[in-house]
Scaffold this motif. Structure first.
Motif, mmCIF file in Angstrom:
data_model
loop_
_atom_site.group_PDB
_atom_site.id
_atom_site.type_symbol
_atom_site.label_atom_id
_atom_site.label_comp_id
_atom_site.label_asym_id
_atom_site.label_seq_id
_atom_site.Cartn_x
_atom_site.Cartn_y
_atom_site.Cartn_z
ATOM 1 N N GLN A 86 13.953 -2.449 -4.655
ATOM 2 C CA GLN A 86 13.598 -1.904 -5.973
ATOM 3 C C GLN A 86 12.115 -1.594 -6.001
ATOM 4 N N GLU A 87 11.811 -0.422 -6.549
ATOM 5 C CA GLU A 87 10.408 -0.032 -6.605
ATOM 6 C C GLU A 87 9.703 -0.765 -7.724
ATOM 7 N N LEU A 88 8.497 -1.190 -7.472
ATOM 8 C CA LEU A 88 7.722 -1.838 -8.525
ATOM 9 C C LEU A 88 7.149 -0.747 -9.432
ATOM 10 N N ILE A 89 7.163 -0.999 -10.726
ATOM 11 C CA ILE A 89 6.645 0.010 -11.652
ATOM 12 C C ILE A 89 5.160 0.232 -11.363
ATOM 13 N N VAL A 90 4.454 -0.883 -11.218
ATOM 14 C CA VAL A 90 3.050 -0.771 -10.825
ATOM 15 C C VAL A 90 2.913 -1.437 -9.446
ATOM 16 N N PRO A 91 2.572 -0.683 -8.403
ATOM 17 C CA PRO A 91 2.414 -1.303 -7.080
ATOM 18 C C PRO A 91 1.371 -2.419 -7.128
ATOM 19 N N VAL A 92 1.592 -3.421 -6.342
ATOM 20 C CA VAL A 92 0.685 -4.572 -6.356
ATOM 21 C C VAL A 92 -0.224 -4.511 -5.135
ATOM 22 N N THR A 93 -1.511 -4.748 -5.345
ATOM 23 C CA THR A 93 -2.432 -4.759 -4.206
ATOM 24 C C THR A 93 -2.648 -6.202 -3.768
ATOM 25 N N LEU A 94 -2.570 -6.428 -2.487
ATOM 26 C CA LEU A 94 -2.773 -7.773 -1.950
ATOM 27 C C LEU A 94 -3.975 -7.773 -1.027
ATOM 28 N N HIS A 95 -4.844 -8.774 -1.182
ATOM 29 C CA HIS A 95 -5.955 -8.906 -0.241
ATOM 30 C C HIS A 95 -5.678 -10.116 0.626
ATOM 31 N N ARG A 96 -5.759 -9.957 1.927
ATOM 32 C CA ARG A 96 -5.484 -11.062 2.835
ATOM 33 C C ARG A 96 -6.721 -11.345 3.669
ATOM 34 N N SER A 97 -6.772 -12.557 4.226
ATOM 35 C CA SER A 97 -7.853 -12.857 5.153
ATOM 36 C C SER A 97 -7.610 -12.043 6.425
ATOM 37 N N ALA A 98 -8.626 -11.908 7.264
ATOM 38 C CA ALA A 98 -8.488 -11.084 8.467
ATOM 39 C C ALA A 98 -7.325 -11.586 9.325
ATOM 40 N N ARG A 99 -7.199 -12.927 9.410
ATOM 41 C CA ARG A 99 -6.157 -13.495 10.255
ATOM 42 C C ARG A 99 -4.771 -13.189 9.676
ATOM 43 N N ASP A 100 -4.630 -13.422 8.358
ATOM 44 C CA ASP A 100 -3.356 -13.159 7.708
ATOM 45 C C ASP A 100 -3.011 -11.680 7.753
ATOM 46 N N ALA A 101 -4.042 -10.831 7.625
ATOM 47 C CA ALA A 101 -3.795 -9.395 7.637
ATOM 48 C C ALA A 101 -3.204 -8.972 8.984
ATOM 49 N N ALA A 102 -3.718 -9.588 10.048
ATOM 50 C CA ALA A 102 -3.215 -9.250 11.384
ATOM 51 C C ALA A 102 -1.728 -9.631 11.474
ATOM 52 N N ILE A 103 -1.417 -10.816 10.938
ATOM 53 C CA ILE A 103 -0.019 -11.267 10.970
ATOM 54 C C ILE A 103 0.846 -10.323 10.136
ATOM 55 N N MET A 104 0.334 -9.954 8.965
ATOM 56 C CA MET A 104 1.063 -9.049 8.073
ATOM 57 C C MET A 104 1.392 -7.733 8.761
ATOM 58 N N ARG A 105 0.384 -7.172 9.416
ATOM 59 C CA ARG A 105 0.568 -5.876 10.059
ATOM 60 C C ARG A 105 1.718 -5.947 11.056
ATOM 61 N N GLU A 106 1.771 -7.085 11.734
ATOM 62 C CA GLU A 106 2.822 -7.268 12.727
ATOM 63 C C GLU A 106 4.199 -7.366 12.054
ATOM 64 N N LEU A 107 4.195 -7.929 10.851
ATOM 65 C CA LEU A 107 5.467 -8.164 10.163
ATOM 66 C C LEU A 107 5.977 -6.949 9.394
ATOM 67 N N LEU A 108 5.094 -5.938 9.187
ATOM 68 C CA LEU A 108 5.470 -4.823 8.311
ATOM 69 C C LEU A 108 6.814 -4.165 8.661
ATOM 70 N N PRO A 109 7.067 -3.854 9.943
ATOM 71 C CA PRO A 109 8.356 -3.201 10.243
ATOM 72 C C PRO A 109 9.546 -4.096 9.885
ATOM 73 N N ALA A 110 9.440 -5.397 10.204
ATOM 74 C CA ALA A 110 10.550 -6.303 9.896
ATOM 75 C C ALA A 110 10.714 -6.440 8.385
ATOM 76 N N LEU A 111 9.601 -6.446 7.662
ATOM 77 C CA LEU A 111 9.654 -6.539 6.205
ATOM 78 C C LEU A 111 10.318 -5.298 5.607
ATOM 79 N N ALA A 112 10.000 -4.134 6.168
ATOM 80 C CA ALA A 112 10.576 -2.884 5.675
ATOM 81 C C ALA A 112 12.092 -2.912 5.852
#
Ligand code: ADP
Ligand code: MG
Length: 597
Positions: A458-484
């Protein structure tokens, strides 16, 4: 400083030195002597093997192994101690079909090179011939002659490592060496239930197994008959691979892999890939860093097993490893999925939260919801609506006929503290169900299956912006395809921030964006222990966050529907993290507890 290369002289080592060096590989400690001697007795067709350990002044002084096997002729009794002397193979190709435990012809030579050995043997075949006695010290024959002795072989090993002081110095305490011996003898006994083994230490019985055709008898002898009650039989047959044995119910576990006992073609071995396959077979029935108790024997086409990869043959190489591992995984999960795995509750069971002082072995991530005396027993209006929505999502589409349930029909009695549902079975057992764990399990199976109704985004009416630490961001980037894949539409916004545009429908109303952050926090936390794929982790987290919460008061009808849905799951017994979904108090148990018997 090393010598100048040019000044080096190369010499060929004398045979005595070669033997001592070779002995270092085979004979590491007293337990290795026992392993080799008992394996020789097994190869000699013994039915009964006696192992006697003597110790004094905190060290092992003597090891005697007596068997009623084939015995040896006078000539063989001497040749047996020569390096590379074996009666078990004559050509390298024999290794393709080998069934005996020994074949390298190294053990007796190695043991004799580093100790004093007295051998007494008499062949079974030639019953009239006298017995033979041979004494060897540090590899040198000191004495040989005739002796009156029963048919079979007795080997006494004394003064181990008398001529290798370094090795002797590195021996551990007596207790440790005895523990190694115990576990070696256990492994040998389990891989040969048809042989009776008898281990004593200074005359005191340590291990006794009777000859039996049933592995279960040997297990009961070694580990007690209590354990046997918690074991499930395994039997799995596919071309070239037979897996059989026993595995523990998930309610019984260890913190390490020490009770994953494995034999391949009668050889007691250890194998990391097979251990991993066993654990994978338990899937979500075991939480991380928990290991089952397993006795498995594998019969594999001898051509596919290379036994000659390690001097002590503790490890083997499998040419069809992937196939063997998948057979083991299949065997284990099949056995589990066909058993009633509801753990029994007891007066003392630590699984039941009786108060905050009782340690909960199913640990932290399961929030303990404090039960206040004032807890509302009536569901709130908003609560009913949320629970309704959650239950509707996990309703199976009509028309799909699920497999017969592993759980009996359940009649709801009520709910306690908005956490546990009480129910009875037709036979009058009391069942306690953890409602969050139950719904988490249902949700998990549907999300894993990618059920249409569940996996919409479901699409969010207002997209949410998330700020992550550099380490978490790296992990997130790796997870993006699986999350999608699972319905999270998240864009990498650069500078370690992300834009969440859509989330899975099951996660609820659009306002709950705080949850998105929570989920992503969960995902960026390193999971120690067992390897779990990213997709699996995401599925578990979605299941956990979308399931009915502990502390939600449900209507009787909602409880009923929840249990109905639970009965339709493939594994109704544990949540995706391996904690129990339900506990049973049988009628007999209740009667005993109330002293009615
Ligand atoms: P391997 O077991 O690899 O053949 P070992 O050095 O352990 O080598 O033993 C050498 C040989 O001695 C064996 O092949 C076997 O013929 C004989 N042997 C050793 N132990 C026994 C025993 N307990 N009973 C009969 N024969 C034995
Ligand atoms: Mg041998």
């Amino acid at each position: 400083m090393s010598k100048h290369p040019g000044s080096q002289t190369i010499c060929i080592l004398d045979p005595a030195t070669v033997n001592k060096i070779a002995a270092g590989e085979v004979v590491e400690r007293p337990a290795s002597v026992i392993k080799e001697l008992v394996e020789n007795a097994i190869d000699a067709g013994a039915q009964t093997i006696k192992i006697e350990i003597q110790s004094g002044k905190g060290a092992i002084t003597g090891i005697r192994v007596t068997d009623d096997g084939s015995g040896m002729s006078q000539e063989d009794a001497v040749i047996a101690f020569a390096p590379h002397a074996t009666s078990k193979i004559s050509h390298i190709s024999d290794l393709d079909t080998i069934r005996s435990l020994g074949f390298r012809g190294e053990a007796l030579a190695s043991i004799a090179a580093v100790s004093q050995v007295t051998l007494c043997t008499k062949p079974r075949e030639m019953a009239t011939v006298a017995g033979t006695k041979v004494i060897i010290e540090g590899g040198e024959i000191r004495e040989r002659g005739e002796i009156g002795t029963p048919e079979g072989t007795t080997i006494l090993v004394e003064n181990l490592f008398f001529n290798i002081p370094v090795r002797k110095k590195f021996l551990k305490s007596l207790a440790t060496e005895l523990a190694h011996i115990n576990s070696i003898v256990e492994g040998l006994a389990l891989s040969h239930p048809n042989i009776s083994m008898h281990l004593t230490h200074n005359g005191n019985e340590q291990i006794v197994t009777e000859q039996s055709s049933r592995l279960l008898d040997t297990i009961a002898r070694l580990f007690g008959s209590e354990l046997v009650k918690d074991l499930i039989p395994v039997e799995h047959n596919q071309p070239g691979i037979l897996v059989s044995g026993y595995i523990s119910r998930p309610s019984l576990f260890r913190k390490n892999q020490s009770r994953l006992l494995l034999s391949i073609n009668g050889r007691y071995v250890s194998s990391h890939p097979i251990n991993a396959a066993i654990v994978e077979g338990y899937g979500t029935l075991l939480s991380k860093e928990r290991f089952p108790i397993v006795f498995l024997s594998l019969d594999i086409d001898t051509k596919s097993v290379d036994v000659n990869v390690h001097p002590t043959k503790k490890q083997v190489r499998l040419s069809r490893e992937v196939e063997v591992c998948s057979a083991v995984r299949e065997a284990v999960s099949h056995a589990l999925l066909n058993s009633d795995l509801i753990p029994a509750g007891t007066m003392t069971t630590p699984r039941i939260v009786t108060g905050l002082s009782t340690p909960n072995p199913y640990e932290a991530s399961y929030n303990q919801v404090p039960i206040h005396a004032s807890v509302v027993s009536e569901p709130t209006h908003a609560g009913i609506i949320t629970t309704e929505r959650q239950l509707r999502q996990t309703e199976l589409p009509t028309g799909i006929q699920p497999a017969p349930s592993l759980v009996p029909e359940l009649e709801v009695i009520g709910q306690i503290g908005g956490i546990y549902i009480l129910a009875t079975t037709p036979s009058g057992d009391l069942i306690l169900v953890d409602q969050h764990a139950a719904h988490e399990r249902i949700m998990y199976e549907l999300v894993s299956l990618k059920s249409e109704s569940i996996c919409r985004s479901q699409e969010l009416i207002v997209p949410v912006t998330l700020h992550r630490s550099a380490r978490d961001a790296a992990i997130m980037r790796e997870l993006l395809p699986a999350l999608a894949e699972e319905g999270f539409l998240i864009e990498d916004f650069g500078k370690d921030s992300f834009l969440v545009r859509a989330i899975p429908v099951v996660l609820g109303t659009l306002e709950q964006t705080g949850m998105v952050n929570e989920i992503l926090d969960d995902l960026s936390r390193e999971e120690p222990g067992r390897f779990v794929s990213n997709r699996e982790r995401i599925v578990r987290i979605i299941a956990c966050h979308s399931a009915i919460k502990a502390g939600t008061v449900c209507t009787p009808d909602q409880c009923r529907r929840l249990l109905q849905q639970l009965r339709k799951t493939k594994n109704p017994f544990s949540c995706p993290h391996g904690r129990p979904v339900m506990i049973r108090f049988s009628r007999e148990q209740l009667d005993t507890m109330f002293k009615r018997t």
